[in-house]
Scaffold this motif. Structure first.
Motif, mmCIF file in Angstrom:
data_model
loop_
_atom_site.group_PDB
_atom_site.id
_atom_site.type_symbol
_atom_site.label_atom_id
_atom_site.label_comp_id
_atom_site.label_asym_id
_atom_site.label_seq_id
_atom_site.Cartn_x
_atom_site.Cartn_y
_atom_site.Cartn_z
ATOM 1 N N ARG A 246 4.701 12.432 4.150
ATOM 2 C CA ARG A 246 3.416 12.233 4.827
ATOM 3 C C ARG A 246 3.009 10.760 4.775
ATOM 4 N N ALA A 247 3.174 10.143 3.634
ATOM 5 C CA ALA A 247 2.814 8.724 3.503
ATOM 6 C C ALA A 247 3.691 7.850 4.393
ATOM 7 N N GLU B 200 2.597 8.238 8.046
ATOM 8 C CA GLU B 200 1.368 7.514 8.351
ATOM 9 C C GLU B 200 1.609 6.020 8.490
ATOM 10 N N SER B 201 2.567 5.484 7.751
ATOM 11 C CA SER B 201 2.863 4.044 7.826
ATOM 12 C C SER B 201 4.028 3.739 8.756
ATOM 13 N N ARG B 202 4.548 4.789 9.417
ATOM 14 C CA ARG B 202 5.685 4.667 10.347
ATOM 15 C C ARG B 202 6.890 4.016 9.663
ATOM 16 N N THR B 203 7.191 4.533 8.484
ATOM 17 C CA THR B 203 8.329 4.055 7.700
ATOM 18 C C THR B 203 9.468 5.061 7.792
ATOM 19 N N GLU C 145 0.832 -1.204 0.000
ATOM 20 C CA GLU C 145 0.000 0.000 0.000
ATOM 21 C C GLU C 145 0.866 1.254 0.000
ATOM 22 N N LEU C 146 1.929 1.257 0.804
ATOM 23 C CA LEU C 146 2.817 2.420 0.840
ATOM 24 C C LEU C 146 3.469 2.636 -0.517
#
Length: 470
Positions: free
Chosen positions: A56-57, A60-63, A3-4
């Motif tokens: 930002r992405a 949100e995914s803590r990457t 998804e990321l």
């Protein structure tokens, strides 16, 4: 993570999200070849808005995100760790010179503009952007700012932080701080620009900058000077400052070992002096078109130095080609060390008054640790910065690698004892973060961690660099 990756492709385009090992390879190893990591993907945004969308992405995914400029760093700060969980954010597509204002003396650029291109844009406008590095053909302004780079013009113009007026930064949550103001005076609170300079991507991603320009200096007087010792070089610096005044722009030092490597491995390199010397200084005066007395000033200061015994011989450049040849001796050192074999790099600052004693004591101490090790020493006497690099004893690269920890500890301990710094202009990256913290006070480390926590509470921006975890 599918998804990321889909989100990243939507943000920057499929062609600019790299995941294949062959495509990613150049982004996960540093210039020295020492620091090798793995990445979930390499993302190449083309605008500040795209950078913000990527960050930002990832937030949100803590990457984790590892910002990268020209990937010319020497301390592992621009490459990911071995986990393969981080996104490498390469700014290489962001190469616009947004504005040049020769009257205000500013140039506004994207973070991915190569340093040499900034210099060229300033020159076309009849101005000077003075930062000069050996890697200027490939390093980028964003990386220069993120590491607070130095170079050969610091003596006259200062470090990178003294050349920047404003920044544009994508914060760890994806918001954009627009601080692109070319004001010389702005006394309205904390200096946020300076907060991000030298932060190595741990507090945000620099995407644009307003930089200072200076009057052009088309006239140069340059000499390669033999000096008997570091103490003599420091004395010669005083003479050069007295004679040259504001025109003194360069005062570089190199030991004979460094120059022998250049002569052996750099095509076309020629020793400009008849007899070898233990140490050399490259001194240059620079001025405007109307500054016609630079050659006479240089000859006068060299005459005083020879009379005082602080110089034993000198070659003065009589043409642009001769000047280039003298500069090549200095600028070729870092590159030829790679050709010679295993190298251990150190970038230290010392009080100028202590340079001679420190250098004299350091050589014998390192021979105790590894007999036959070859110090390749060069740097910027005018600001106390030495690149105190070590080449392996001839044919014994493995011995240098085995002794690397003990050699580095000996150097760092001696630097700390002299109230110096273990990183002058290369930054800390991952290589030096823990060592730097061990030599700082608890208060200083706590303050750095507090800043990191305030801006990047999730710890996703270039984790492991600059500030070690508590």
């Amino acid at each position: 993570m599918t998804e990321l990756l889909d989100q990243l492709r939507t943000a920057v385009g499929d062609a600019h999200v790299l995941t294949e090992p062959a495509d990613v390879a150049a982004y996960v190893v540093d210039w020295t070849g020492t620091h090798q990591g793995r990445a979930l993907a390499v993302v190449r945004p083309g605008s500040t808005a795209e950078v913000a969308a990527v960050v930002r992405a990832c937030a949100e995914s803590r990457t984790p995100v590892v910002p990268q400029g020209g990937n010319t760093g020497l301390v592992g700060g621009g490459v990911p760790d071995a986990s393969g969980t981080a996104v490498v954010l390469s700014l290489g597509r962001m190469r616009s010179v947004r504005e040049v204002d020769p009257v205000a003396g500013t140039i506004t650029v994207d973070a991915g503009v190569v340093l040499a291109d900034v210099q060229a844009a300033a020159e076309r406008a009849g101005r000077l952007f003075p930062m000069s590095l050996g890697s200027e053909g490939s390093c980028t302004i964003g990386g220069n700012l993120a590491t607070n780079a130095g170079g050969t013009a610091v003596l006259r113009y200062g470090m990178t932080r003294e050349l920047v007026l404003g920044l544009e930064v994508v914060l760890p949550d994806g918001r954009v701080w627009d601080g692109l103001r070319g004001l010389r005076k702005d006394n309205t609170g904390y200096d946020l620009t300076q907060l991000f300079v030298g932060s190595e991507g741990t507090l945000g991603v620099i995407t644009g900058a307003v930089l200072r320009l200076f009057p052009a200096t088309p006239r140069h007087a340059t000499a390669w000077v033999a000096v008997p010792s570091v103490a003599a070089a420091v004395s010669l610096l005083g003479t050069a400052q007295q004679h040259g005044g504001v025109h003194l722009s360069t005062f570089e030092i190199a030991n004979r070992q460094a120059i022998e490597l250049v002569l052996a491995h750099l095509p076309g390199a020629v020793d400009p002096l008849a007899a070898p010397s233990e140490w050399y200084v490259l001194v240059e005066l620079a001025g405007s078109a109307s500054d016609e007395g630079l050659d006479e000033t240089l000859e006068s200061l060299l005459g005083d130095a020879v009379e005082a015994g602080t110089a034993t011989d000198a070659a003065i450049a009589g043409s642009p080609a001769q000047r280039d040849a003298l500069w090549a001796l200095r600028e070729g050192i870092s590159e030829v060390q790679k050709v010679e074999g295993a190298t251990l790099k150190h970038d230290v600052t010392l009080p100028i008054a202590d340079l001679a004693d420190w250098t004299e004591a350091m050589g014998p101490r390192l021979q105790e640790v590894l007999p036959g090790v070859r110090p390749v020493t060069y740097g910027h006497v005018g600001d106390g910065n030495l690149h105190y690099n070590l080449n392996a004893p001839v044919g014994r690269d493995d011995d240098l690698r085995a002794a690397a920890g003990d050699l580095t500890t000996a150097i760092y301990d001696a630097v700390a004892a002299a109230q110096g710094s273990i990183s002058a202009e290369h930054g800390l990256g991952r290589t030096k973060a823990a060592a730097a913290a061990s030599y700082k006070s608890d208060v200083e480390v706590d303050l750095m961690r507090a800043v990191k926590q305030a801006l990047d509470p999730a710890g996703l921006m270039n984790p492991g660099a600059v500030v070690p975890p508590a």
